[in-house]
Write an enzyme that holds these catalytic residues in place. Structure first.
Site, PDB file in Angstrom:
ATOM      1  N   ASN A 248       0.837  -1.208   0.000  1.00 56.04           N
ATOM      2  CA  ASN A 248       0.000   0.000   0.000  1.00 56.04           C
ATOM      3  C   ASN A 248       0.874   1.262   0.000  1.00 56.04           C
ATOM      4  OD1 ASN A 248      -3.034  -0.483   0.144  1.00 56.04           O
ATOM      5  ND2 ASN A 248      -2.253  -2.017   1.576  1.00 56.04           N
TER       6      ASN A 248
ATOM      7  N   ARG B 123       0.332  -1.628  14.749  1.00 58.64           N
ATOM      8  CA  ARG B 123       0.305  -1.209  16.151  1.00 58.64           C
ATOM      9  C   ARG B 123      -0.825  -0.211  16.369  1.00 58.64           C
ATOM     10  NH1 ARG B 123       4.528  -2.584  19.233  1.00 58.64           N
ATOM     11  NH2 ARG B 123       6.369  -3.289  18.089  1.00 58.64           N
TER      12      ARG B 123
ATOM     13  N   ASN C 192      -5.958   5.242   7.875  1.00 57.55           N
ATOM     14  CA  ASN C 192      -5.549   3.836   7.906  1.00 57.55           C
ATOM     15  C   ASN C 192      -6.319   3.067   6.842  1.00 57.55           C
ATOM     16  OD1 ASN C 192      -4.418   1.367   8.988  1.00 57.55           O
ATOM     17  ND2 ASN C 192      -6.381   0.990  10.003  1.00 57.55           N
TER      18      ASN C 192
ATOM     19  N   HIS D 115      -7.750  -0.846   6.057  1.00 58.09           N
ATOM     20  CA  HIS D 115      -8.009  -2.119   6.736  1.00 58.09           C
ATOM     21  C   HIS D 115      -8.737  -3.048   5.752  1.00 58.09           C
ATOM     22  CE1 HIS D 115      -8.633  -4.795  10.107  1.00 58.09           C
ATOM     23  NE2 HIS D 115      -9.875  -4.958   9.682  1.00 58.09           N
TER      24      HIS D 115
ATOM     25  N   GLU E 292      -7.374  -2.519  -2.409  1.00 59.62           N
ATOM     26  CA  GLU E 292      -6.828  -1.614  -1.381  1.00 59.62           C
ATOM     27  C   GLU E 292      -5.967  -0.533  -2.016  1.00 59.62           C
ATOM     28  OE1 GLU E 292      -4.991  -3.249   2.156  1.00 59.62           O
ATOM     29  OE2 GLU E 292      -6.062  -5.124   1.896  1.00 59.62           O
TER      30      GLU E 292
HETATM   31  C1  GAR Z   1      -3.028  -4.760   4.128  1.00 61.22           C
HETATM   32  O1  GAR Z   1      -3.940  -5.754   3.722  1.00 61.22           O
HETATM   33  C2  GAR Z   1      -3.691  -3.808   5.105  1.00 61.22           C
HETATM   34  O2  GAR Z   1      -5.037  -3.562   4.809  1.00 61.22           O
HETATM   35  C3  GAR Z   1      -3.562  -4.579   6.403  1.00 61.22           C
HETATM   36  O3  GAR Z   1      -2.273  -5.131   6.359  1.00 61.22           O
HETATM   37  C4  GAR Z   1      -1.917  -5.373   4.986  1.00 61.22           C
HETATM   38  C5  GAR Z   1      -0.605  -4.699   4.720  1.00 61.22           C
HETATM   39  O4  GAR Z   1      -0.138  -4.992   3.425  1.00 61.22           O
HETATM   40  N1  GAR Z   1      -3.740  -3.705   7.545  1.00 61.22           N
HETATM   41  C6  GAR Z   1      -4.364  -4.048   8.659  1.00 61.22           C
HETATM   42  O5  GAR Z   1      -4.806  -5.168   8.850  1.00 61.22           O
HETATM   43  C7  GAR Z   1      -4.496  -2.950   9.701  1.00 61.22           C
HETATM   44  N2  GAR Z   1      -5.426  -3.295  10.712  1.00 61.22           N
HETATM   45  P1  GAR Z   1       0.998  -4.086   2.787  1.00 61.22           P
HETATM   46  O6  GAR Z   1       2.134  -3.995   3.824  1.00 61.22           O
HETATM   47  O7  GAR Z   1       1.424  -4.830   1.553  1.00 61.22           O
HETATM   48  O8  GAR Z   1       0.422  -2.723   2.493  1.00 61.22           O
END
Ligand code: GAR
Length: 199
Positions: free
Chosen positions: A13, A90, A106, A108, A173
């Site tokens: 992301n 975190r 954020n 999610h 995302e």
């Molecule tokens: C993503 O799917 C994001 O939505 C999730 O972690 C992943 C990170 O992927 N975030 C959460 O679960 C936050 N509560 P990335 O490091 O490739 O962006």
């Protein structure tokens, strides 16, 4: 708009945001810094390869407040105006949230308020949901809470595994996060123009 991005891992992301800023899809913005709480986060190399400054700030044995104070100091030093959490695993302390009021967002991988927290896709599949998705929201002091900016639905398909479902959602995302940051930056430039409009 100066953007700071917090990561803990892969950073896909973060890459989507950096590339959208570089291409002008997110206009008048700059990614000032990428901060990771994990020294081995794969996203760090991806940020460096794109010419973005990276910093590692580990929690170690410190309190959440002490850790967050270091991160806030680095963000403030670079005049960051928008903090994007991109797989930053975190919960932020109240003092971090107060340091950037309405300026932390954020992403999610669920249709919040459904399925906050960890192991989202496992739980979505176990519950037999037919639809899941992703959400970009403003961050408050609670986990995966705060006003929603944008959401995108993604169908759950027969035979989906955590890998197939998370991959299908992750593609969305990247688009959703870019669109949300573009909206926030437009709001920011509107705020800056407002005094003229009122004259
Ligand atoms: C993503 O799917 C994001 O939505 C999730 O972690 C992943 C990170 O992927 N975030 C959460 O679960 C936050 N509560 P990335 O490091 O490739 O962006």
């Amino acid at each position: 708009m100066k953007i700071g991005i917090l990561i803990s891992g892969r950073g896909s992301n973060m890459v989507a945001l950096v590339d959208a800023v570089k291409s002008g899809e997110i206009p008048d913005s700059e990614v000032a810094v990428v901060i990771s709480d994990k020294p081995n986060a794969a996203g760090l190399e991806k940020a460096k390869a794109r010419g973005v400054e990276t910093i590692v700030i580990e929690r170690n044995k410190r309190t959440r407040e002490e850790h967050d104070a270091d991160i806030v100091a680095e963000l403030k030093e670079r005049n960051v105006e928008l903090v994007c959490l991109a797989g930053y695993m975190r919960l932020l302390s109240p003092s971090f949230v107060r340091a950037f009021p309405d300026r932390i967002i954020n992403i999610h991988p669920s249709l919040l308020p459904a399925y906050p927290g960890l192991d989202v896709h496992e739980r979505v599949l176990a519950a037999g949901e037919k639809v899941s998705g992703c959400t970009v929201h403003f961050v408050n002091e609670d986990l995966d809470d705060g006003p929603i900016i944008l959401q995108k639905e993604v169908p759950v398909q027969d035979g989906d595994t955590v890998e197939t479902l998370s991959g299908r959602i992750l593609e969305q995302e990247h688009n959703l996060y870019v669109e949300a940051v573009r909206l926030v930056s437009q709001l920011e430039s509107f705020r800056l123009r407002q005094p003229d409009l009122l004259q």
